[in-house]
Design an enzyme around this catalytic site. Sequence first.
Site, PDB file in Angstrom:
ATOM      1  N   GLU A  97       5.651   2.277  39.206  1.00 38.64           N
ATOM      2  CA  GLU A  97       4.301   2.716  39.536  1.00 38.64           C
ATOM      3  C   GLU A  97       4.299   3.580  40.793  1.00 38.64           C
ATOM      4  O   GLU A  97       4.849   3.201  41.829  1.00 38.64           O
ATOM      5  CB  GLU A  97       3.403   1.485  39.756  1.00 38.64           C
ATOM      6  CG  GLU A  97       1.956   1.801  40.010  1.00 38.64           C
ATOM      7  CD  GLU A  97       1.212   2.228  38.753  1.00 38.64           C
ATOM      8  OE1 GLU A  97       0.118   2.819  38.900  1.00 38.64           O
ATOM      9  OE2 GLU A  97       1.706   1.972  37.646  1.00 38.64           O
ATOM     10  N   ASP A  98       3.686   4.743  40.691  1.00 37.12           N
ATOM     11  CA  ASP A  98       3.454   5.638  41.840  1.00 37.12           C
ATOM     12  C   ASP A  98       4.742   6.049  42.549  1.00 37.12           C
ATOM     13  O   ASP A  98       4.825   6.040  43.777  1.00 37.12           O
ATOM     14  CB  ASP A  98       2.466   5.004  42.820  1.00 37.12           C
ATOM     15  CG  ASP A  98       1.035   5.052  42.289  1.00 37.12           C
ATOM     16  OD1 ASP A  98       0.840   5.621  41.201  1.00 37.12           O
ATOM     17  OD2 ASP A  98       0.137   4.527  42.947  1.00 37.12           O
ATOM     18  N   ARG A 122       4.259   7.961  46.300  1.00 38.34           N
ATOM     19  CA  ARG A 122       3.144   8.789  45.810  1.00 38.34           C
ATOM     20  C   ARG A 122       1.996   7.858  45.438  1.00 38.34           C
ATOM     21  O   ARG A 122       1.686   7.676  44.270  1.00 38.34           O
ATOM     22  CB  ARG A 122       3.584   9.612  44.596  1.00 38.34           C
ATOM     23  CG  ARG A 122       2.566  10.657  44.144  1.00 38.34           C
ATOM     24  CD  ARG A 122       3.011  11.301  42.841  1.00 38.34           C
ATOM     25  NE  ARG A 122       3.121  10.344  41.752  1.00 38.34           N
ATOM     26  CZ  ARG A 122       2.101   9.960  40.988  1.00 38.34           C
ATOM     27  NH1 ARG A 122       0.876  10.424  41.210  1.00 38.34           N
ATOM     28  NH2 ARG A 122       2.299   9.095  40.003  1.00 38.34           N
ATOM     29  N   LYS A 174      -2.560  -4.029  40.588  1.00 35.80           N
ATOM     30  CA  LYS A 174      -2.374  -3.789  39.154  1.00 35.80           C
ATOM     31  C   LYS A 174      -2.072  -5.089  38.424  1.00 35.80           C
ATOM     32  O   LYS A 174      -2.599  -5.336  37.326  1.00 35.80           O
ATOM     33  CB  LYS A 174      -1.247  -2.783  38.933  1.00 35.80           C
ATOM     34  CG  LYS A 174      -0.921  -2.535  37.473  1.00 35.80           C
ATOM     35  CD  LYS A 174      -0.583  -1.104  37.181  1.00 35.80           C
ATOM     36  CE  LYS A 174      -1.799  -0.197  37.164  1.00 35.80           C
ATOM     37  NZ  LYS A 174      -1.503   1.159  36.654  1.00 35.80           N
ATOM     38  N   TYR A 214      -8.562  -3.031  42.717  1.00 37.57           N
ATOM     39  CA  TYR A 214      -7.738  -1.875  42.358  1.00 37.57           C
ATOM     40  C   TYR A 214      -8.478  -0.610  42.762  1.00 37.57           C
ATOM     41  O   TYR A 214      -9.144  -0.596  43.779  1.00 37.57           O
ATOM     42  CB  TYR A 214      -7.377  -1.924  40.866  1.00 37.57           C
ATOM     43  CG  TYR A 214      -6.130  -1.125  40.562  1.00 37.57           C
ATOM     44  CD1 TYR A 214      -4.928  -1.387  41.223  1.00 37.57           C
ATOM     45  CD2 TYR A 214      -6.141  -0.108  39.624  1.00 37.57           C
ATOM     46  CE1 TYR A 214      -3.780  -0.653  40.966  1.00 37.57           C
ATOM     47  CE2 TYR A 214      -4.991   0.633  39.350  1.00 37.57           C
ATOM     48  CZ  TYR A 214      -3.823   0.365  40.027  1.00 37.57           C
ATOM     49  OH  TYR A 214      -2.702   1.096  39.781  1.00 37.57           O
ATOM     50  N   ASP A 265       2.604   6.394  34.591  1.00 35.34           N
ATOM     51  CA  ASP A 265       2.226   7.695  35.146  1.00 35.34           C
ATOM     52  C   ASP A 265       2.886   8.821  34.349  1.00 35.34           C
ATOM     53  O   ASP A 265       2.238   9.782  33.935  1.00 35.34           O
ATOM     54  CB  ASP A 265       2.659   7.802  36.616  1.00 35.34           C
ATOM     55  CG  ASP A 265       1.987   6.766  37.486  1.00 35.34           C
ATOM     56  OD1 ASP A 265       0.782   6.527  37.284  1.00 35.34           O
ATOM     57  OD2 ASP A 265       2.656   6.185  38.343  1.00 35.34           O
TER      58      ASP A 265
END
Length: 306
Positions: free
Chosen positions: A270-271, A181, A199, A128, A294
């Site tokens: 995620e992201d 992102r 993850k 990670y 996030d």
Amino acid sequence: MWRLGRGAWELRHSRRFSAAVSGPCIVSKRGTDILHDPWFNKDTGFPLTERDRLGLRGLLPPRVISFEQQYERFMNSYRSLENNTQSENPSIVALAKWRILNRLHDRNETLYYRVLIDNIKDFAPVIYTPTVGLVCQNYGGLYRRPRGMYFSAKDKGEMMSMIYNWPARQVDMIVITDGSRILGLGDLGVQGIGIPIGKLDMYVAAAGMNPQKILPVMLDVGTNNQRLLEDNLYLGLRQSRLEGDEYLSIVDEFMEAAYARWPKVIVQFEDFQMKWAFETLERYRKKFCMFNDDVQVIITVLQVSL
């Protein structure tokens, strides 16, 4: 019906994983199909009786190397890599460490997760952050075999049938990204798949999730990264990112498909770009079992600070 050898069986169904299963393991595969399946492959660890029953005699070197010996052999190789690359560029070394772990993941998942669980402090930065950022940036060149699922804008109208292509009958946890992102690196498109993979491996090694019940997902809606669009090795859609209702219709379709098959699954976003992170959280949080760490971590920090 057959039992896995002692080392592999204890790992795959130990109390460290969330779904301990006692009794025999039913395997329909034979011969090279077993050796090419990282879930069932034990490399040279198959005893002679299993080699006979499973059509493996002659397909492996004659000596049986135990699970513990394979573990030690891998750790020796990893430590040797560390010792021989001390003066090399740190980024090159980080990717070399990721590659040696990834190769193990590709061929023997039982040994891979045993290695992660026992050495989580050493390997967490490799599988990670920070190494996963380098992996995502170079994913086109590092790609060797698929892991997880890819749903793209070209699959609109097909996702309900596609979700059944995943072989697991039960999935407890999905981590999904649209690659918009990735960490502090921006829009990496389909190459962001490295984030859900890394993850979920952390969730297995550090939180005890069952590795047979996790699913990393890439939602490819295009990329605005011109460098990737011009890269011959780029594996994603060569188009600009969808926006507005077109974008949301793709996410909607995936969520409906995932929960139609696995009604109790947890989906982690995620992201995602901040605008879509807040939008999707508000859109799905009261309908599905989902979260976006996030956004929700940011909200929690702001509430505490106030």
